[in-house]
Design an enzyme around this catalytic site. Sequence first.
Site, PDB file in Angstrom:
ATOM      1  N   ASP A 156     -24.378 -11.530  22.873  1.00 15.42           N
ATOM      2  CA  ASP A 156     -25.639 -12.122  22.123  1.00 15.42           C
ATOM      3  C   ASP A 156     -26.854 -13.287  22.378  1.00 15.42           C
ATOM      4  OD1 ASP A 156     -24.431 -13.406  19.479  1.00 15.42           O
ATOM      5  OD2 ASP A 156     -25.738 -13.296  19.371  1.00 15.42           O
ATOM      6  N   GLU A 157     -27.695 -13.361  22.733  1.00 19.21           N
ATOM      7  CA  GLU A 157     -28.811 -14.335  23.033  1.00 19.21           C
ATOM      8  C   GLU A 157     -27.957 -14.918  24.114  1.00 19.21           C
ATOM      9  OE1 GLU A 157     -28.510 -15.596  19.130  1.00 19.21           O
ATOM     10  OE2 GLU A 157     -30.497 -14.901  18.492  1.00 19.21           O
ATOM     11  N   VAL A 158     -27.903 -14.514  25.352  1.00 18.24           N
ATOM     12  CA  VAL A 158     -27.533 -15.526  26.045  1.00 18.24           C
ATOM     13  C   VAL A 158     -28.440 -15.614  26.977  1.00 18.24           C
ATOM     14  CG1 VAL A 158     -26.117 -15.015  28.833  1.00 18.24           C
ATOM     15  CG2 VAL A 158     -25.666 -13.340  26.750  1.00 18.24           C
TER      16      VAL A 158
END
Length: 486
Positions: A156-158
């Site tokens: 997530d949230e790269v």
Amino acid sequence: MSSTKNSEMSSSSLFKKRFVHLDLKGAPPKVSYLSEVFPLFHALGANGLLVEYEDMFPYEGQLQLLRAKHAYSPSEINEILHLAAQHGLEVVPLVQTFGHMEFVLKHQALAHLREVAVFPNTLNPHEAESLALVGTMVDQVLKLHPGSRWFHMGCDEVYYLGEGEASRQWLQQEHNTKAKLCLSHMKAVASYVRGRYPTTTPLVWDDMLRDIPEDQLSVSGVPQLVEPVLWDYRANLDVQAKALLMEKYRKCGFPQLWAASAFKGSTGVSQALTPIEHHLRNHLQWLQVAASTPADSLQGIVLTGWQRYDHLSVLCELLPVGIPSLAVCLQSLLYGGFAEDIKARVENFLGIPSLDVTNFTSEGAASFPGSDILALITQVSFHLRSSVDALLERDRYVTGWFSPYHRRRKLVHPVMLQHIQPQALSLLARWDTLVRELEAALQRVFYPDAVEEWLEENVQPSLRRLQDLLQDLHEATSPTDGAQGP
């Protein structure tokens, strides 16, 4: 908040799997506390755990530098797994393998694997060494979790993906996009997991997949390898949009989908108390999503309980503080709503005489494990700063005769000492007593660094203001050589 169904019916949950997320990247509980809460989780309707170890895992060899000071030992991990199994809780380990890699990439020895040199959050997907590092982490974790049916690889949230030097060059080539870059790393990690552990299915958070066009997702090979976990922690979650997203994922070839809600840790980066009503509404919306999509579209739901927004942010609500919210959310999922009889069940489980989901206060003392911590943190959150503010900013003697001007010059009318000092001493003594009690309660559940951090963030600033006032008073009334005047 009442249920549309008659909750007297026995549980016929729309979510067969209800996994509680343990976020160990902040204030990880001692195993002794987990042994107290696992039976409660099970009684409330949980049948699994998603354990995000982060730096609490006992990494070995070259990865030993990833361990936190109080990381669990291999025998403690075994004990956690044994306790979970004893109480019908299936364990799914989570290891970040792309974004949220701060706990790995903050170390100088691994900083060369960052996507962007100055930011430790995202892994550079172009380096062969990156995949080797992730593979070693996966192997060490799964070695201690033999037979895991699922393995969560994060993703997530790269943030800042595509902004590193290698990525920029790669993106200049024809047909290369950030979406393709993201999918190729996910595919590489998932293929590694599938190849080494054929009976283990990788899970990923879905936010990096949401905006990728259907055709690109379909041909990427990723849908055949992973099961996405659709996360949304909002109280006003858009049911229709979520149903459409699920339909898109199914068309792309993902065989199974999961949902993820939140029972704490998603309403404020430094939140100390859990707003139960927000989380209840979030779960009621997820129930609507499950009801509006084909039966068994969702494998299950993960109730996330974030402990930090990321490795380098402050602590949000501690686990014991979030337990009433977890109880409300699990029971609502189990019975399809939160009618009066469900509220009574929750009160019974927690030993709370009267639970108030709209406020932060509930009547009477509770008896669930860690309820003393909740009671004391509630006191601190509602009254510590406000009581100090009242004395320092609204007391007429302090504001009129011992203002910042007077304090800097160590000036005070002697008669004012009699008005100010007793009040300040009494307030400080009262809070000192409560804080000592809270510190002892926290030490039973958490390691010393978490106790120190929570008190330093939430208690010390107010106590220090009182101590400084008393110190200034002391200096202002100490005999000096010459008389002082304005």
